[in-house]
Design an enzyme around this catalytic site. Structure first.
Site, mmCIF file in Angstrom:
data_model
loop_
_atom_site.group_PDB
_atom_site.id
_atom_site.type_symbol
_atom_site.label_atom_id
_atom_site.label_comp_id
_atom_site.label_asym_id
_atom_site.label_seq_id
_atom_site.Cartn_x
_atom_site.Cartn_y
_atom_site.Cartn_z
ATOM 1 N N ALA A 231 0.852 -1.190 0.000
ATOM 2 C CA ALA A 231 0.000 0.000 0.000
ATOM 3 C C ALA A 231 0.890 1.242 0.000
ATOM 4 C CB ALA A 231 -0.876 -0.018 1.242
ATOM 5 N N GLY B 233 0.818 -5.131 0.967
ATOM 6 C CA GLY B 233 -0.276 -5.190 -0.007
ATOM 7 C C GLY B 233 0.177 -5.801 -1.327
ATOM 8 N N GLU C 70 -0.156 -9.362 -0.838
ATOM 9 C CA GLU C 70 -1.600 -9.678 -0.802
ATOM 10 C C GLU C 70 -2.166 -9.720 -2.220
ATOM 11 O OE1 GLU C 70 -2.299 -6.564 2.153
ATOM 12 O OE2 GLU C 70 -3.254 -8.093 3.401
ATOM 13 N N GLU D 82 4.021 -5.099 7.469
ATOM 14 C CA GLU D 82 3.065 -4.151 8.061
ATOM 15 C C GLU D 82 3.283 -3.931 9.550
ATOM 16 O OE1 GLU D 82 2.307 -6.423 5.824
ATOM 17 O OE2 GLU D 82 0.738 -5.729 4.460
#
Ligand SMILES: CCCCCCCCCCCCC[C@H](O)CC(=O)SCCNC(=O)CCNC(=O)[C@H](O)C(C)(C)COP(=O)(O)OP(=O)(O)OC[C@H]1O[C@@H](n2cnc3c(N)ncnc32)[C@H](O)[C@@H]1OP(=O)(O)O
Ligand SMILES: NC(=O)c1ccc[n+]([C@@H]2O[C@H](COP(=O)([O-])OP(=O)(O)OC[C@H]3O[C@@H](n4cnc5c(N)ncnc54)[C@H](O)[C@@H]3O)[C@@H](O)[C@H]2O)c1
Length: 718
Positions: free
Chosen positions: A61, A100, A103, A123
């Site tokens: 992210a 992310g 992910e 994270e």
């Protein structure tokens, strides 16, 4: 954004484009969603490859968006769209697949990685958990213990380990995007039923409760008050105990809890602060982007004691040729042995290449004649260091950088012993020098920009985070330590015990309380400095025993040293140890008795001191000095101070650093509490809020990134 192209007619290729790490910004997410729809709607396209531009799959992210209002398609529906696709989607992982980014890859039906790629869920280091299905998909794919390990530690794994764990399907040494295209063609038309990780049952090992109990204990032991690691465990627990959709709800709930916590904000601030310090500037206007480092191939270290040995190891491991100098044969041979041991342990534990052949040892300082840079690490004694600098200036070839590892002596005074003061700079390493990540690069008023740039770059090559700071007594780190230590001593005089003060600081998140650190580094170190400053006077019981230069002074440390209590090395200090060199600190009844006697002698009446007072007096005094340092232009910005404190002094990272913490407490509150304590202790100047702190507080507690606008033109001062 994301680019769309067609490869070999039937493969739709989506390329993430957001330099430098292809983070999943709103535009990238929008691009992925749009291009997925396009690929699914084109009848000729039979399969899809997702890759990243410039050899990097995706860094996760976009952390910069966390501070602002979120726009664009959210990540969770995006990964669901990919996983639900009716055509096979293959992730081509080059460089990095983090957070992310991983992910995203886990939502694809297949993953092909380049052998040099690294993958992970970092994270937790940002105070978060993988919030786009990572905590629900990873345990389904690789099992609970391995998922817990990766998610709670944030550690990156190599492509080979990822293959072993089952995270990726194939690893290639060739072009991963080409391999993914080939792979995508080979799976065209195959059923995807068994490829959607969210549909997998989560494996339930028989000892599930014990696994989670152990994981919780482990994170509690190492988290020092950080909440993200434990919350990560809870999220993985949801993957095992709840159906996927419910688990995702729980993941979101826990993610929101972390996202809105002050700790996530602090850790994200710290992430950028650690990168910002490389864009250094000095008080006289030199800057990182206009100063070119000089080439350094061969370096020398003078003095192979505690620090010199670690510096030698660090230099050799970074690939520099090193000339290591000690004047006494005996010390040289001991140092040689110690350095070899450190290199061997580094090779065994961390896989660092053995670098014995990079080091040449000598008993003569003449051996440094052909090096490009010297780091002096002899005893902390100005007269000795001056002599060494005079020798170096005469022996070294022209243009050689002369650096000192002094903990706080005047760089300018040393520079003035040489023919080229512009070539002198401080390289202040922290013990153990081959392990600690911090390097303070101390520039004097005459240090040239190229010399600062060279020292900063050397630090980076040695795997350190280098922070440029101006020349003053103690530089940044040790200068701020002084008022902190002083308050700790005063608290003992007023009724506290070392263990009480340490407990408060450790509960705050410090790795060790101030008195344990003092025992570890040796009480004699500070004693020597205080003696040379003329502060240590013969024991006396009158008021003057606790006053120096009109200000309050505590001789407690001196009195312990006079009794041979130097800390761990002598088995006695603020605590007792089972033997000299022992490491387990135990409260010492002798010390308690000694404190009582001391108070009685000086007419001090012990009182109850609460948690809040210990914390505020120690921390706010330190913070106040930090503002004074900014005001004096010794540090260019609050980030420099925060990075120094987190990496060099055990300040808890999830509290961002002392300056960030002050902003979170509220600068007006810090001023108010300092004023409160100053009224009670008017003879302690360190409790008087400095004018920059007052000015910032009065201007409405601005966000930390706005402080530089308020800080006056910096200038170095002694
Ligand atoms: C009520 C509230 C509800 C909340 C709802 C909110 C909904 C949000 C839902 C989101 C779901 C989140 C899902 C996801 O799980 C979360 C994440 O992905 S967090 C990010 C995870 N990724 C990382 O932590 C990676 C961080 N980066 C690195 O570790 C390194 O940068 C690197 C990628 C290994 C590269 O290292 P280097 O080559 O050494 O380079 P630098 O470190 O110097 O970096 C270069 C440059 O890039 C910037 N940068 C790096 N990563 C990011 C990033 N992810 N986002 C933005 N910028 C990044 C870095 O800052 C450097 O720039 P500089 O600072 O120097 O300008
Ligand atoms: N120990 C720490 O935690 C620490 C941390 C940061 C900085 N420093 C600084 O690093 C420097 C060294 O500290 P240390 O703890 O390694 O000291 P140390 O006492 O362990 O080692 C100093 C070494 O220098 C050698 N030496 C003395 N004169 C010499 C000369 N003329 N030529 C060559 N060698 C000589 C000594 O024999 C000794 O081995 C000091 O300036 C200190 O303030 C120390």
């Amino acid at each position: 954004m994301a680019l769309y192209s067609r490869v070999s007619g039937s493969v739709g290729m989506i390329t993430l484009q957001n330099p430098p790490v292809n983070a999943l910004s709103a535009a990238v997410r929008q691009g992925i969603v749009d291009m997925m729809h396009r690929a699914l709607s084109e009848p000729e396209v039979k399969s899809v490859v997702i890759c990243g531009q410039n050899g990097k799959f995706c860094g996760g992210a976009d952390i910069r968006e966390f501070g602002a209002k979120m726009t664009g398609p959210p990540l969770v529906p995006m990964v669901h769209l990919i996983e639900a696709a009716s055509k096979p989607v293959v992730a081509a992982i080059e460089g990095i697949a983090l957070g992310g980014g991983l992910e995203l890859a886990l939502s694809c039906h297949y993953r092909i990685a380049h052998s040099k790629a690294t993958l992970g869920f970092p994270e937790v280091a940002l105070g978060l958990l993988p919030g786009a299905g990572g905590t629900q998909r990873l345990p389904r794919l690789i099992g609970v213990p391995a998922a817990l390990d990766l998610i709670t530690t944030g550690r990156h794994v190599t492509a080979a380990e990822a293959r072993q764990l089952g995270i990726v399907d194939e690893v290639t040494d060739l072009n991963a995007v080409d391999a993914a295209v080939k792979f995508a063609q080979s799976v065209t038309g195959k059923s995807l039923d068994a490829r959607r990780i969210s549909t997998y049952p989560c494996p339930r090992p028989p000892d599930l409760d014990a696994i989670f109990e152990r994981a919780m204990q482990q994170v509690r032991r190492s988290a020092r008050g950080a909440i993200a690691p434990g919350t990560c465990v809870q999220a993985v627990h949801a993957a095992v105990t709840l159906p996927y959709a419910k688990g995702m709800e729980r993941e979101r709930e826990l993610f929101s809890l972390l996202f809105t916590s002050g700790q996530a904000r602090a850790l994200q601030y710290y992430f950028f602060a650690q990168r910002a310090v490389s864009r250094w500037s000095t008080a006289n206007g030199a800057r990182w982007d206009t100063s070119k480092p000089r080439p350094v191939r061969k370096a020398a270290v003078i003095g192979l004691g505690t620090m010199g040995r670690g510096i030698t190891v660090s230099l050799a491991q970074a690939g520099f040729s090193v000339v290591a100098v000690e004047t006494q044969e005996q010390q040289l041979s001991e140092a040689k042995q110690a350095v070899s041991g450190m290199l061997e342990r580094g090779a065994k534990r961390r896989g660092v290449p053995l670098a014995h052949d990079k080091i040449k040892y000598s008993c003569s300082v003449q051996a440094v004649a052909d090096v490009d840079l010297v780091i002096e690490a002899v005893f902390e004694d100005m007269a000795l260091k001056k002599t060494v600098f005079q020798q170096l200036s005469a022996i070294c070839k022209p243009g050689v950088l002369l650096c000192t590892n002094t903990s706080g002596l005047d760089i300018d005074e040393l520079a003035s012993q040489t023919q080229s003061p512009e070539l002198v700079v401080g390289m202040h390493f922290f013990a153990p020098a081959h392990v600690m990540q911090l390097l303070e690069v101390v520039y004097g008023p005459r240090s040239s920009p190229e010399v600062v740039a060279t020292a900063m770059q050397m630090g980076k090559k040695m795997g350190k985070v280098s922070v440029a700071v101006g020349n003053c007594r103690g530089f940044v780190g040790n200068r701020m330590l002084k008022p902190y230590l002083e308050q700790a001593f005063f608290l003992l005089e007023e009724g506290a015990t070392p263990e009480q003060v340490d407990q408060v600081l450790e509960e705050f998140g410090f790795a060790m309380g101030v008195f344990k650190v003092s025992d570890l580094s040796g009480l004699d170190v500070g004693w020597k400095v205080r003696k040379s400053d003329g502060l240590v006077s013969p024991a006396s019981t009158g008021t003057s025993a606790r006053i120096r230069g009109g200000s309050r002074y505590s001789p407690l440390g001196d009195l312990l040293c006079e009794r041979g209590r130097f800390g761990q090395k002598t088995g006695r200090g603020w605590y007792q140890y089972d033997k000299p060199g022992g490491r387990v600190a135990k409260p010492d009844p002798w010390l308690h008795g000694f404190l009582e006697e001391y108070r009685a002698q000086h007419g001090l009446v012990a009182r109850h001191i609460d948690h809040q007072e210990v914390l505020e007096r120690c921390l706010y005094a330190l913070i106040n000095e930090g503002f004074q340092i900014l005001q004096d232009g010794i540090a260019a910005g609050p980030e420099d101070i925060d990075v120094i404190y987190v990496l060099g002094y055990g300040w808890p990272r999830h509290r961002g650093g002392p300056m960030f913490y002050a902003g979170q407490v509220g600068l007006d509150k810090v001023v108010e509490r300092l004023e409160h304590y100053q009224q009670i202790h008017p003879d302690v100047p360190g409790l008087q809020p400095c004018s920059l702190l007052r000015k910032l507080a009065a201007s409405g507690n601005p966000a930390i990134h706005k402080w530089r606008e308020v800080i006056q033109k910096p200038r170095s001062q002694l």
